[in-house]
Design a protein around this motif. Structure first.
Motif, short mmCIF file in Angstrom:
data_model
loop_
_atom_site.label_atom_id
_atom_site.label_comp_id
_atom_site.label_asym_id
_atom_site.label_seq_id
_atom_site.Cartn_x
_atom_site.Cartn_y
_atom_site.Cartn_z
N LYS A 118 1.39 -3.25 -0.68
CA LYS A 118 1.73 -4.16 0.41
C LYS A 118 1.34 -3.56 1.77
CE LYS A 118 5.18 -6.94 -1.90
NZ LYS A 118 6.57 -6.98 -2.34
N ASP A 119 1.53 -2.24 1.90
CA ASP A 119 1.08 -1.57 3.13
C ASP A 119 -0.42 -1.78 3.34
OD1 ASP A 119 3.58 -0.73 3.64
OD2 ASP A 119 3.28 1.36 3.05
N LEU A 122 -1.74 -9.79 3.63
CA LEU A 122 -0.48 -9.62 2.91
C LEU A 122 0.00 -10.95 2.33
CD1 LEU A 122 1.84 -7.77 2.04
CD2 LEU A 122 2.97 -8.28 4.21
N GLU A 123 -0.26 -12.04 3.06
CA GLU A 123 0.26 -13.34 2.60
C GLU A 123 -0.41 -13.81 1.30
OE1 GLU A 123 -1.68 -12.85 5.15
OE2 GLU A 123 -3.30 -14.32 5.14
N ALA A 140 -0.74 -11.90 -1.38
CA ALA A 140 -0.35 -10.95 -2.44
C ALA A 140 -0.16 -11.61 -3.80
CB ALA A 140 0.91 -10.19 -2.03
N GLU A 181 3.84 -0.99 -5.62
CA GLU A 181 3.88 -2.25 -4.86
C GLU A 181 4.06 -2.00 -3.37
OE1 GLU A 181 6.64 -4.97 -6.66
OE2 GLU A 181 5.25 -5.37 -8.32
N ARG A 182 4.83 -0.98 -3.05
CA ARG A 182 5.03 -0.66 -1.63
C ARG A 182 3.69 -0.25 -1.01
NH1 ARG A 182 5.72 4.02 0.25
NH2 ARG A 182 6.32 4.91 -1.75
N LEU A 214 -2.34 -4.13 1.99
CA LEU A 214 -2.66 -5.54 2.24
C LEU A 214 -2.39 -5.89 3.70
CD1 LEU A 214 -1.42 -7.35 -0.98
CD2 LEU A 214 -3.76 -7.19 -0.14
N THR A 215 -1.35 -5.30 4.26
CA THR A 215 -1.10 -5.49 5.69
C THR A 215 -2.25 -4.93 6.50
OG1 THR A 215 1.24 -5.18 5.17
CG2 THR A 215 0.64 -5.15 7.50
N LEU A 247 -1.86 -8.62 -5.73
CA LEU A 247 -0.97 -7.45 -5.76
C LEU A 247 -1.24 -6.61 -7.03
CD1 LEU A 247 1.39 -6.30 -4.01
CD2 LEU A 247 2.92 -7.24 -5.74
#
Lengths: 270, 248
Positions: free
Chosen positions: B126-127, B135-136, B138, B122-123, B129-130, B103
């Motif tokens: 995370k988007d 994402l898992e 991070a 961070e938002r 990484l998805t 992250l």
């Protein structure tokens, strides 16, 4: 002092030069090296055993010596810690200066390293306290810390330079290609990684500096050696006093070397 | 993403680059248009990586001009950091930051360069990484990730700056064969969204699927360029034919 600076990378096609790596601190035991490990144990526990034996069975004069010198240990640590902090600050800027592309900054940093490394520490102490002391009078402790900090700063600078240069170039490229400036990538990406790699050599410098701090006893700083000298001069127990002083230095440096080797193992395990 | 296919994103003219006595780029000219996907192929040492790296000035050129998104980057008055903010780069060796979590790898430049707040960064991270499917991971450090996962982190890190152009320097060459697909999938997705991309690669399947144009380089020169069909069916140069035979 640890000579980390002058290692030479073999060029391609060139015969690989033999590098003899002789540290100058206590031989730090590694788990693979059973002989050294034993040597460390014998020296460390032997020194403690001798001191305890002398204190118990020859309380006169050993107990008196052991009571007299401990505040010297505090001063030795005070000088060592203050000097190493100063050396770290000077070393960081020197290391950055040594890799700077600015010829003036690079020149100043390199000149500093060359000059300081070319003059014995004892001469530097004399120079700062007695020679410059005629122009600017400084208290002994301040001159001692300044001289040691400036001297070790040069060595520390070479450690930082090597530490920074050990970080792969791709890290800088990745940071710069994200739009970070040179100083941003240094601060956020390179230095945090370099600090980890320089931790063990900085620890070795700490031990080396602690030993060299005995030199400040000539400047009327009441360190371990100075306290010993005072006691010996009053009681004429030179052999006994210096035996204790040597054993105390030995116990401290062996203990610190062990701590550093544990730290080194932890870092390489990660 | 809205593309203007008439607008030049990259304009290179007469670019020359020396490494010592070696002429790595020999009078190279190349235009890349907004939204275009250009794949550069060629034998090792042909100058394709050097060409790519000169676009964001990781290599400084010796002669010629390079204009990126309207800024002439060889002009000393140009702030290269500003240009690089708009140009994402993905490396063969990933170059993820090992001392930061996944992250943090993606939020660092957003905070430092784009001055975004921690929560915004961070938002966005995370988007992304998805989007790249990890994402898992991070909170993990990159050393605990596979090569393919690290490369996807590196792509997400570059995308977090919302670049106008993405450069890929052999992004799958250092990967184990079973991980190449997961990285190429992300790149194909990105291409379909309209990202302008310049990709140095040997993955001809990828080139055929997404590229608008293939450039073949040899000895510091662009020897041949054309559509994927042109390259797969009837390349003009003997040198190109030989190279295509070797890699297919």
């Amino acid at each position: 002092m640890a000579a980390l600076a002058d290692e030479k990378k073999p060029q391609q096609g060139e015969a690989r030069p033999v590098i003899i790596d002789v540290g100058d601190g206590a031989a730090i035991p590694s788990k693979k090296d059973a002989g050294l490990f034993t040597a460390w144990r014998v020296a460390f526990f032997g020194a403690i055993a001798i001191i305890v034996y002398l204190a118990v069975f020859r309380p006169d004069p050993y107990l008196d010596i052991i009571k007299f010198v401990p505040d010297g240990i505090l001063v030795t640590f005070e000088v060592t810690v203050l000097s190493i902090l100063l050396a770290l600050v000077i070393g960081l800027f020197t290391g950055l200066g040594r890799i700077s592309k600015n010829p003036l900054i690079n020149g100043i940093a390199s000149l500093y390293v060359e000059v300081i490394r070319g003059i014995p520490l004892l001469v530097q102490l004399f120079y700062l306290y007695f020679a410059l002391g005629r122009i600017v009078h400084m208290p002994p402790l301040l001159s001692a810390v300044l001289a040691m900090g400036i001297c070790y700063g040069a060595y520390m600078g070479e450690i930082f330079r090597a530490g920074i240069q050990s970080i792969p170039k791709g890290q800088t490229e990745a940071a710069r290609s994200l739009g970070m400036s040179h100083s941003q990538s240094m601060y956020h990406v390179i230095l945090p990684q370099a600090f980890r790699t320089v931790l063990p050599p900085v620890g070795n410098e700490f031990v080396a500096l602690l030993k060299d701090s005995s030199l400040v006893s000539i400047l009327a700083v009441a360190d371990l050696l100075r306290r010993g000298r005072e006691f010996a001069a009053e009681s004429f127990t030179y052999f006994e006093t210096y035996t204790v002083v040597a054993l105390v230095y030995l116990i401290i440096t062996l203990f610190l070397s062990k701590l550093i080797s544990i730290m080194e193992e932890r870092i390489s395990a990660e | 993403m809205q593309n203007d296919p008439r607008r030049k994103m990259v304009e290179m003219k007469g670019v020359v680059k020396f490494f010592g006595a070696l002429k790595a780029l020999d009078d190279v000219s190349l235009d890349v248009y907004d939204g275009e996907k250009v794949v550069i192929i060629g034998p090792s040492g042909s100058g394709k990586s050097t060409l790519l790296r000169s676009v964001n000035q990781l290599e400084e050129i010796n002669a010629g001009t390079i204009i990126v998104d309207g800024c002439e980057i060889s002009d000393p008055k140009t702030n290269i950091n500003k240009v690089r903010e708009e140009v994402g780069m993905v490396f063969q060796q990933f170059n993820v930051f090992p001392h930061k979590t996944v992250l943090e790898n993606i939020t660092l430049a957003q905070k430092v360069v784009r001055k975004r707040s921690k929560s915004d960064a961070e938002r966005i991270a995370k988007d992304l990484l998805t989007k790249v499917g990890i994402l898992e991971k991070a909170g993990e450090y990159p050393t605990r990730l596979s090569g393919g996962q690290q490369q996807r982190v590196a792509i997400a890190r570059a995308l977090a700056m919302q670049p106008k152009l993405m450069l890929f320097d052999e992004p799958t060459s250092a990967l184990d064969p079973e991980m190449i697909g997961e990285v190429l999938d992300v790149m194909v997705k990105l291409a379909k969204e309209g990202m302008t991309m310049i990709v140095v690669t040997h993955e001809m399947g990828f080139a055929r699927e997404v590229s608008d144009r293939i450039i073949f380089m040899d000895e510091g020169k662009i020897l041949e360029e054309g559509s994927p069909e042109h390259f797969f069916k009837n390349p003009a140069h003997e040198r190109t034919k030989q190279f295509m035979r070797q890699i297919l």
